[in-house]
Design an enzyme around this catalytic site. Sequence first.
Site, PDB file in Angstrom:
ATOM      1  CG  ASP A 117      -2.088   0.982   1.056  1.00 46.17           C
ATOM      2  OD1 ASP A 117      -1.914   1.992   0.339  1.00 46.17           O
ATOM      3  OD2 ASP A 117      -3.154   0.745   1.629  1.00 46.17           O
ATOM      4  CG  ASP A 319      -3.735   4.168  -3.945  1.00 41.85           C
ATOM      5  OD1 ASP A 319      -2.979   4.034  -2.970  1.00 41.85           O
ATOM      6  OD2 ASP A 319      -4.869   3.665  -4.014  1.00 41.85           O
TER       7      ASP A 319
END
Length: 439
Positions: A117, A319
């Site tokens: 992440d 992302d």
Amino acid sequence: MDIFTAFLFLTLVVSTTKAFDPCASPSSESKGSDLSVIHVYGQCSPFNQHKAGSWVNTVINMASKDPARVTYLSSLVASPKATSVPIASGQQVLNIGNYVVRVKLGTPGQLMFMVLDTSRDAAWVPCADCAGCSSPTFSPNTSSTYASLQCSVPQCTQVRGLSCPTTGAAACFFNQTYGGDSSFSAMLSQDSLGLAADTLPSYSFGCVNAVSGSTLPPQGLLGLGRGPMSLLSQSGSLYSGVFSYCFPSFKSYYFSGSLRLGPLGQPKNIRTTPLLRNPHRPTLYYVNLTGVSVGRVLVPVAPELLAFDPNTGAGTIIDSGTVITRFVEPVYAAIRDEFRKQAKGPFTTIGAFDTCFAATNEDIAPPVTFHFTGMDLKLPVENTLIHSSAGSLACLAMAAAPNNVNSVLNVIANLQQQNLRIMFDVTNSRLGIARELCN
């Protein structure tokens, strides 16, 4: 066939089977810091629940969770007042990441599959005797190097959701929400983290002792953001503030993607764009998206809808955890409308995808190009379109961001990053992209 010939044949069969085992662990003799990356639903994943013929349904299901994640990402940039701690303030709403790496935690190392992440800093894993966790979990009691951390250590002030007394010594506990409908409690801890051939001897992470809900990554999360609790920050000078990854497609069967840590082995000829830093939300990787073209047409978009603004948090981030690229509604509408002008309808909707058309017309579908400062990224077809389970429809694999008060953020997501080497060079404030097939 004599006995010697039969023995030789059997030996060749066994050795060939081992050599081509697609899910075999990397050789212990492998060098460097190049970690395999797999999709959560890949054939080699221990979490695989994929059924043949249901890939589009799997992606639609994952993409349906994007709004919660994009809302969370928007919440990071909405209020610059609560920014003294690099982890964003307010209720934390995250979505499960979609790619995992194999790491070893503790001494001796315990194998864990942790979700990557890039918009998170602190790492966490489910620990033994965790209430509500699925197995396997990390066992602190069998690690000779494990230690829990007290509220007095500096790392404790860098974690959100603290539960520490105002006076006296106590373990550093924290509570967080995740994915909109899940939450967990954890104790801040330290242990040895093994990454390929490298070892970080005192890596700080949350040892999860209780969870509720069903959306938490089953074996934890590895934060690759820019804050002080992230992997980059905790590795000090070991990786010189540089890492890259190549994500295989959702359908990849193999451990073929990789997380590459440090400047060695990174592409030498790679196009780059500046990384922008938001001092109010330093975890996120902002880039300057200046425009989007569909075919040869530069889509007309008001500049302020793409402009980077640290005060409001507006702009564009890269992302790893969002599934399909999301634009603020006016930007997406302009891209979609231009795409429909050039593609051949009629158009239908499937889940999050509102621009689906007959796959037989795919050849005339226009390419989509992202224009960044100093760099253009023309998306490959497989990063632009997704097909229905039956293969009869092709859909534009993008969508609008949730239409709420904090909807100022554009998110370049992992489906659009597949089979590209994405390099993050924090030291030199640049992001690079190179074509690389890692399926």
